[in-house]
Design a protein around this motif. Structure first.
Motif, PDB file in Angstrom:
ATOM      1  N   ASN A  88      30.285  10.582  -7.175  1.00 59.32           N
ATOM      2  CA  ASN A  88      29.911  10.474  -6.053  1.00 59.32           C
ATOM      3  C   ASN A  88      30.534  11.038  -5.617  1.00 59.32           C
ATOM      4  N   VAL A  89      32.317  10.617  -6.511  1.00 64.33           N
ATOM      5  CA  VAL A  89      33.408  11.606  -6.595  1.00 64.33           C
ATOM      6  C   VAL A  89      33.728  12.883  -6.298  1.00 64.33           C
ATOM      7  N   VAL A  90      32.847  13.350  -7.447  1.00 71.27           N
ATOM      8  CA  VAL A  90      32.626  14.712  -6.934  1.00 71.27           C
ATOM      9  C   VAL A  90      32.126  15.227  -6.079  1.00 71.27           C
ATOM     10  N   LEU A  91      31.544  14.765  -5.213  1.00 73.32           N
ATOM     11  CA  LEU A  91      31.039  15.018  -4.023  1.00 73.32           C
ATOM     12  C   LEU A  91      31.664  15.070  -2.982  1.00 73.32           C
ATOM     13  N   ASN A  92      31.320  16.018  -1.691  1.00 76.62           N
ATOM     14  CA  ASN A  92      32.207  15.286  -0.030  1.00 76.62           C
ATOM     15  C   ASN A  92      31.357  14.467   0.651  1.00 76.62           C
ATOM     16  N   SER A  93      31.200  14.517   1.496  1.00 74.83           N
ATOM     17  CA  SER A  93      30.625  14.340   3.053  1.00 74.83           C
ATOM     18  C   SER A  93      29.653  14.945   3.198  1.00 74.83           C
ATOM     19  N   VAL A  94      31.304  15.949   3.990  1.00 74.87           N
ATOM     20  CA  VAL A  94      30.218  17.702   4.566  1.00 74.87           C
ATOM     21  C   VAL A  94      29.734  18.203   3.519  1.00 74.87           C
ATOM     22  N   PHE A  95      29.593  18.856   2.164  1.00 76.89           N
ATOM     23  CA  PHE A  95      28.758  18.984   1.612  1.00 76.89           C
ATOM     24  C   PHE A  95      27.549  18.539   1.527  1.00 76.89           C
TER      25      PHE A  95
END
Length: 640
Positions: free
Chosen positions: A222-229
């Motif tokens: 969840n830190v690797v990701l971002n909310s827009v992606f």
């Protein structure tokens, strides 16, 4: 050289680079606000995660800025003029500002959802009329998140304006147009590659699962990701795909998708009352934490704890989903949520066998109660699919004096309405009550200010209020003629805020209480089940207790049957999580990404590739077989 537009291209790259910088700042802040939920052991580990996150940022930034990039490079001749640059400025910050704000929303709501923003949130929101109120309350409660957003946007605008495009007029227009087209083609190729996450034609675009490749612990994804992606990648997605790992005989023998329980002499038929308690995590109840050995543990559910001493309780139970509607499908129909939610999929509108259809088949009156505005959470629509004969919501309650102002009727008066409505029904009846008050923004009625225990979490006080509402319900119900021959079930829809490190562990993010109670001793609902159980076990358990002597389609098991049935627990945190025997298996739909011992609930020691016993091999086959059967039944409409 003016015709080559080198300055414009350089400024464009600078502006896009700024987006990358600010996305990394948002990533750091996301982790800072949720560091108690996502453990990162060292600075170097964080930088490794942030580095891999750049690929996901690239996709998000190019999604959001594709129009801005196109309009920056189109050979319009007027590109360098002030009014055109001003137009690009507003386009850039309106689109990036909205997208950037998605990340800040997750600073707060990750604590509740335990996942990045996806289209699933939109599926839930479309049923709500109170979204504006919820948003305003969140702003008031978390001013530092808004302050950070404003300060960073001001800084972003300041840095954007530091590098400007100088107005210039091309002299050789054919060179200007040719160079522009070449530049546009090159940049377009870069954008397409960036959105895909790779420049190899043979590679599929990166998705949420790929974030797990770069972390030591699945929660760090969840830190690797971002909310827009995560939002864009789940738009119009369909992870429901048929697979073939094993033959049908293996599924019949090991998964047993159909169960048959023969119980004689169930007359008169018992009434069934199910309480699905909003966010009522296992962590908040003392009766379910006797063996967790948490130092200085505090319970917020005195009535629930006292009832548990007279009940059959599952102290090692897990939710099969993250959201309320997922809890409804898991508890009533035995259908869990994987990467994509069944309830918001194109396959949800089909004939489904459930505890509701079983009750209908046995001549029960079936009802669903939820104090929110009718249709909220999607319950009314899914309730119709399941076959409830009656729906009772805020409309039927018809007294807005008891409205909490955001979600629905306060639990205490609505539970009393529930009891009194049941009292006019003819037995046998099956009724489900979905509570509302232990929900963000975590308030209690003004008249009860100071009555309930406050703990370190905002949710503790309203959990105490809902517990009190349950007590008042039972005080009323036990005076009614239907009470003595009724089976009561209580279970949380999902977990919520976390106070103790034990519940920060990945699998314990799904830890819920399950309780069966009846004042009628003939059902023998006493004792404790310590083996792993799940919400999906409730439906077959009730079918068994009701004396439904026909086959049921169920991936769960009866908790009161004399038959020896192995447990297979499933839920999803972006990858599917299975508890089979003494191990936890993480599966992305194609490959296993982790295998952990059952007591390693925090996923500290990945055994994948380190052990290869017969038990592990069989566990892997069972996980694949269950996944295959799930996909086959959902897609081919075989859930009846």
């Amino acid at each position: 050289m003016k015709e080559l537009r080198l300055q414009e291209i350089g400024v464009l790259f600078y502006r896009i680079f700024l987006a990358f910088v600010f996305y990394q700042v948002a990533r750091l802040l996301f982790w800072f606000f949720n560091k108690n939920l996502i453990r990162i052991d060292s600075v170097s580990d964080y930088f490794t995660i942030a580095y891999h996150g750049t690929a996901f940022d690239t996709t998000a930034i190019f999604y959001v800025n594709s129009l801005f990039i196109l309009l920056s490079l189109l050979p319009l001749v007027i590109n360098t003029k002030k009014y055109y640059q001003k137009f690009l400025f507003w386009l850039y910050f309106i689109t990036n500002g909205i997208a950037y704000g998605m990340n800040f929303g997750d600073f707060v709501y990750y604590k509740f959802s335990q996942a990045r923003l996806t289209m699933a949130a939109m599926h839930v929101a479309q049923h709500e009329k109170n979204i504006a109120k919820v948003f305003l309350v969140s702003v008031v409660e978390h001013p530092f998140v808004i302050l950070w957003f404003i300060l960073l946007m001001i800084l972003w605008i300041f840095l954007y304006k530091k590098v400007k495009v100088t107005e210039r007029k091309p002299m050789k227009k054919w060179v200007y147009f040719v160079s522009s087209v070449i530049s546009l083609c090159v940049v377009a190729a870069l954008v397409v590659g960036g959105i895909r996450g790779d420049f190899k034609h043979s590679t599929r675009p990166i998705n949420l699962v790929d974030a797990n490749r770069h972390v030591k612990n699945p929660l760090q994804a969840n830190v690797v990701l971002n909310s827009v992606f995560s939002f864009f990648r789940t738009m119009n997605t369909n992870n429901f795909q048929e697979v073939h790992f094993v033959d049908e005989k293996f599924i019949e023998q090991n998964i047993k998708p159909y169960k048959l329980y023969k119980r004689e002499g169930v007359e008169p038929k018992p009434n069934v009352v199910i309480f699905i308690l909003e966010s009522f995590s296992k962590e908040y109840s003392g009766a379910f934490n006797k063996n967790t050995k948490i130092k200085d543990f505090v319970s917020y559910t005195p009535f629930f704890d006292s009832l548990a001493t007279q009940s059959l309780i599952a102290t090692n139970a897990f939710a099969n989903g993250r959201q309320s509607i997922h809890g409804m499908s898991s508890i009533l129909a035995g259908i869990p949520t994987l990467k994509d939610a069944f309830t918001s999929s194109p396959y949800s509108n089909q004939k489904i066998q459930s505890v509701v259809s079983v009750a209908n088949d046995m001549g029960y009156d079936t009802s669903f109660f939820h104090g929110a505005p009718n249709g909220s959470m999607g319950f009314m629509g899914f309730g119709n699919i399941l076959g409830f004969k009656h729906y009772y919501g805020k409309t039927e309650y018809n007294n807005d004096a008891d409205f909490d102002g955001i979600w629905g009727i306060w639990d205490e008066p609505f539970f009393q309405y529930f009891a009194k409505t049941l009292n006019i029904k003819k037995s046998p009846f099956m009724a489900t009550m979905f509570s509302v008050s232990s929900h963000h923004p975590f308030k209690v009625p003004e008249k009860y200010a100071g009555k309930f225990k406050k703990g370190p979490l905002e949710i503790h006080e309203p959990v105490g209020y809902t517990d009190y509402a349950l007590k008042q319900f039972f005080e009323t119900a036990k005076k009614m003629p239907w009470y003595q021959n009724t089976i009561f079930v209580m279970v949380a829809d999902h977990t919520n805020q976390i106070a103790y490190p034990e519940y920060e562990k990945a699998m314990n993010r799904f830890a819920v209480p399950i309780l069966f109670y009846s004042p009628n001793p003939k059902y023998d609902l006493k004792g404790e089940i310590s083996t792993p159980t799940q919400q999906m076990d409730i439906y077959p358990t009730l079918a068994d207790l009701m004396g439904y002597n026909k086959k049921i389609r169920s991936w769960g098991r009866s908790l009161v049957s004399d038959k020896k049935e192995d447990h297979l627990i499933v839920n999803s945190s972006g990858v599917e999580q299975f508890i089979i025997g003494d191990f936890i298996y993480l599966f992305d739909g194609k490959n296993f990404t982790g295998i952990y011992k059952l007591n390693d609930l925090g996923y500290e020691n990945n055994l994948l590739g380190k052990i290869n016993t017969q038990e592990i091999k069989l566990g892997e086959l069972k996980a694949k077989a269950w996944y295959q059967d799930y996909m086959n039944r959902v897609i081919n409409r075989k859930l009846n």
